[in-house]
Design an enzyme around this catalytic site. Structure first.
Site, PDB file in Angstrom:
ATOM      1  N   GLU A  28       1.434  19.270  -7.455  1.00  0.00           N
ATOM      2  CA  GLU A  28       0.325  19.083  -8.388  1.00  0.00           C
ATOM      3  C   GLU A  28       0.319  20.197  -9.434  1.00  0.00           C
ATOM      4  O   GLU A  28      -0.070  19.983 -10.585  1.00  0.00           O
ATOM      5  CB  GLU A  28      -1.005  19.039  -7.630  1.00  0.00           C
ATOM      6  N   HIS A  78      15.530  15.649  14.861  1.00  0.00           N
ATOM      7  CA  HIS A  78      15.852  14.331  15.408  1.00  0.00           C
ATOM      8  C   HIS A  78      15.406  13.217  14.464  1.00  0.00           C
ATOM      9  O   HIS A  78      15.297  12.063  14.881  1.00  0.00           O
ATOM     10  CB  HIS A  78      15.204  14.171  16.786  1.00  0.00           C
ATOM     11  N   LYS A  88      -7.295   7.395 -11.615  1.00  0.00           N
ATOM     12  CA  LYS A  88      -8.729   7.289 -11.305  1.00  0.00           C
ATOM     13  C   LYS A  88      -9.432   6.366 -12.299  1.00  0.00           C
ATOM     14  O   LYS A  88     -10.248   5.523 -11.924  1.00  0.00           O
ATOM     15  CB  LYS A  88      -9.387   8.677 -11.355  1.00  0.00           C
TER      16      LYS A  88
END
Length: 549
Positions: free
Chosen positions: A355, A386, A514
Site C-alpha cells: 500500500e 511443504h 470504494k
C-alpha cells in the site's frame, strides 16, 4: 525532499554497469573467496537481534554503489524531514509522525506551533487507565459483569496490525478473549457474535475517519445485535468505544464522548497500531508490556535516525531490495517467520509495503519507468516448506526471502524448537548454495544406483542455489524485540519509497474501488443507476439480479 528519479543518478549508472559484471557470480564463489563475508555483511542490534545479509548477491563493490545511491538521493535528509514533522505526505498535505507515538524520551515534536507530545502522552494515560480497569475487572458491563471479551472492529491498518501483534505476543496475553472483525462479509461478524455474551463484551470501533464502509457496516450490525439484548440505548456507554480522528461521526454513531480514544491525521492507517488503534493490544498484554513494545520501536527509531549509512539496518535492507527489483528483475519478496505466533507478520507487511510503495507516479507527478514496490507474501516456517519452497528452490524466478526466527521459543516442547531452527538454517543454506550436478552424481554413485537410473534422475535433483536471503535471528519474541522488528520494516519501506521518488504515505488506488462499489450498491439496493457499466460488469450484475426476482 529531493524529487529525482533514482535511475537518473550516477549511482544508478554505476550499479547498472556493475550488475553486468556480477549477475552470474554464484554465492558459492562469493563465500569461497572471502572468509570474512559473514562478519562484514551482518549487524547485531542491541545484542538482541542479528541481521545477516551475507547470503545476498552483493560484493563490497555492490555495497559501495548502493550506499552511494542512498547518499545521492539524500536519504538522511528524508529521515530528518519525517522525524521533524515536515509534511512529507504531499498529496494529502500531512505530516507522517507515527514515530511520535513511541517517542519515549519525550523530545518535543512541534507541529503547527504545538508540542504534540502533550496530546500523545495524554492519550497514552487514558488508554492506560481504561485498560487497567478492564483487565482488573473494574469496568463493568450493563448487568454488572466484568469484561471477558474484546471485539476490535476495523479493517486495513486498524485490523492487520493490532491482530498481528496480539497474536505475536500471545505468550504475554492475560485472561481477556480477543476477537478481530474486518471483512464486510457478514460471516466474519456472525461467527464472532456466536462466541460472545453481550453482558461481558466491549466493542472497539477502529476507524480513523469513522466512515470506512466495512468497519461502519460491521459496527452498526454489532450495535443492533447488542441492543437486541440490552434493550437500552444508554447501555452502549459501557460497551462501545471509538478509536478515531472523527469525533463528530463517532458521537453520531452513539459513542459517549468519554469513550472516544483520539487519532490524528498525521498517523497513517498502516502505522496506526502504535496509536489508539493499538488499544486491543494493550488490553491483551497490559500497559507495562505495551510500554516495552513502544520502547523497542523507539530504540529502532534512534538507530535509524542516528546511525551512519553503512551500519543502518533499515537503509541496508531497503537498498538490497531495490537491487533485486530494479536490476535482477525480481517481482516478489517473501517473509518467512519461523515462529507460529508470528503467523500474521507477513500479511501485515504485505499491506504496509504494497500500500505504501505500490505506486507508478513519482513525486513530480510523472509516470515512472522503473520498478517500485515488490509483491510481498509469506507464511510461517516450516509450513511453507511443504507448500511453495519448491518453486523458490527449483523454479525459474528469483525470489529474495527474509527468514526470521527466535533463538529461544516460548514453548520449548521437547526438541521441537531445535528442529525448527535447524530447518531455518538449512533452508537459507540450501537456497544460497544449492546442490550441484557433481555432488548429486557422487551421492547417486555411492547409493549404488545403476547408470541408466543415474542418468535419468540426475537433472531433476539439481538445485541451482544462488537464491538470496536475509536472516534475522532474535533472542526471543518479546514486546521490546517485536516493537524493534516492526519499526525496522517500517523504516525499510520508507527508505525504499524515498529513493524510488514516490509518495509512500497515501493510497489513492484504494479509493477508486470504494467509489465504484457505492455506485453499484445503490443500483443493487434501490435501483438507482448512476452510469452505464461495461459489458462484463453489466453481465455480472444481471446474473446476480436474476436470483433476486
Amino acid at each position: 525532499m529531493k524529487n529525482i528519479n533514482f535511475n537518473n543518478t550516477q549511482s544508478y549508472q554505476d550499479l547498472k554497469n556493475h550488475f553486468r559484471k556480477i549477475k552470474n557470480i554464484h554465492l558459492r564463489d562469493l563465500f569461497a573467496s572471502d572468509l570474512n563475508r559473514f562478519k562484514k555483511f551482518s549487524i547485531i542490534f542491541e545484542n538482541e537481534m542479528l541481521i545477516d545479509f551475507s547470503k545476498n548477491r552483493i560484493t563490497d563493490e555492490t555495497l559501495i554503489y548502493l550506499l552511494n545511491l542512498a547518499k545521492e538521493t539524500d536519504v538522511k535528509s528524508g529521515i530528518k524531514l519525517m522525524f521533524s514533522g515536515a509534511k512529507i505526505n504531499k498529496t494529502e498535505n500531512r505530516s507522517v509522525l507515527h514515530i511520535a507515538l513511541r517517542n519515549r524520551t519525550n523530545r518535543p515534536i512541534i507541529l503547527n506551533n504545538c508540542n504534540i507530545m502533550l496530546e500523545v502522552n495524554a492519550l497514552l494515560e487514558k488508554m492506560k487507565n481504561f485498560s487497567k480497569m478492564v483487565i482488573h475487572g473494574e469496568w463493568k458491563g450493563y448487568t454488572g459483569k466484568s469484561i471477558s471479551n474484546v471485539v476490535n472492529i476495523g479493517i486495513g491498518g486498524s485490523d492487520l496490525g493490532p491482530y498481528m501483534v496480539t497474536e505475536a505476543l500471545r505468550p504475554y496475553k492475560n485472561h481477556l478473549n480477543m476477537y478481530y472483525v474486518s471483512n464486510i462479509d457478514g460471516t466474519h461478524l456472525t461467527e464472532v457474535l456466536k462466541k460472545i455474551n453481550p453482558e461481558n463484551t466491549i466493542f472497539l470501533i477502529a476507524s480513523k475517519t469513522f466512515t470506512t464502509d466495512e468497519t461502519i457496516t460491521n459496527a452498526h450490525s454489532a450495535k443492533k445485535w447488542f441492543l437486541h439484548y440490552s434493550q437500552d440505548q444508554s447501555t452502549l456507554d459501557k460497551h462501545f468505544f471509538a478509536l478515531s480522528a472523527n469525533i463528530k461521526n463517532a458521537l453520531n454513531f452513539g459513542i459517549n464522548i468519554n469513550n472516544i480514544f483520539k487519532f490524528w491525521d498525521w498517523v497513517g492507517g498502516r502505522f496506526s497500531l502504535w496509536s489508539s488503534a493499538g488499544l486491543s493490544i494493550m488490553l491483551s498484554i497490559g500497559f507495562d508490556n505495551f510500554e516495552k513494545f513502544l520502547d523497542g520501536a523507539h530504540a529502532m527509531d534512534n538507530h535509524f535516525y542516528h546511525t551512519n549509512y553503512k551500519e543502518n539496518i533499515p537503509i541496508l535492507l531497503a537498498l538490497i531490495s531495490i537491487w533485486y527489483t530494479n536490476f535482477f528483475g525480481s517481482e516478489t519478496e517473501a517473509i518467512f517467520p519461523y515462529d507460529q505466533y508470528m503467523h500474521r507478520f507477513s500479511a501485515y507487511f504485505q499491506q504496509s509495503n504494497m500500500e505504501s510503495n505500490g505506486k507508478s507516479i513519482n513525486r513530480n507527478g510523472q509516470r515512472i519507468n522503473y520498478q517500485t514496490g515488490p509483491i510481498i507474501w509469506g507464511e510461517p516456517g516450516t509450513n511453507g516448506q511443504h507448500a511453495f519452497y519448491q518453486l523458490i528452490h527449483q523454479g525459474t524466478r528469483l525470489i529474495p526471502c527474509d527468514f526470521i526466527a527466535p533463538v529461544f521459543s516460548h514453548n520449548d516442547l521437547n526438541n521441537h524448537h531445535m528442529k525448527l531452527i535447524s530447518n531455518f538454517f538449512a533452508q537459507t543454506q540450501a537456497l544460497a548454495f544449492g546442490q550441484s550436478r557433481d555432488s548429486i552424481l557422487h551421492r547417486l554413485i555411492l547409493s549404488k544406483k545403476n547408470q541408466d537410473d543415474i542418468k535419468r534422475i540426475l537433472p531433476f535433483k539439481i538445485c541451482k542455489g544462488n537464491q538470496p536471503t536475509n536472516s534475522i535471528l532474535i533472542r526471543k519474541i518479546t514486546p521490546y524485540n517485536l516493537g524493534a522488528l516492526i519499526a525496522l520494516y517500517e523504516h525499510k519501506i520508507f527508505v525504499q519509497g524515498y529513493i524510488l521518488n514516490i509518495f509512500s504515505f497515501d493510497q489513492w488506488g484504494v479509493e477508486l474501488g470504494k467509489e465504484l462499489s457505492q455506485n453499484i450498491y445503490n443500483y443493487l439496493n434501490i435501483n438507482i443507476k448512476n452510469k452505464s457499466y461495461d459489458a462484463s460488469t453489466e453481465g455480472l450484475i444481471n446474473f446476480y439480479k436474476s436470483f433476486m426476482i
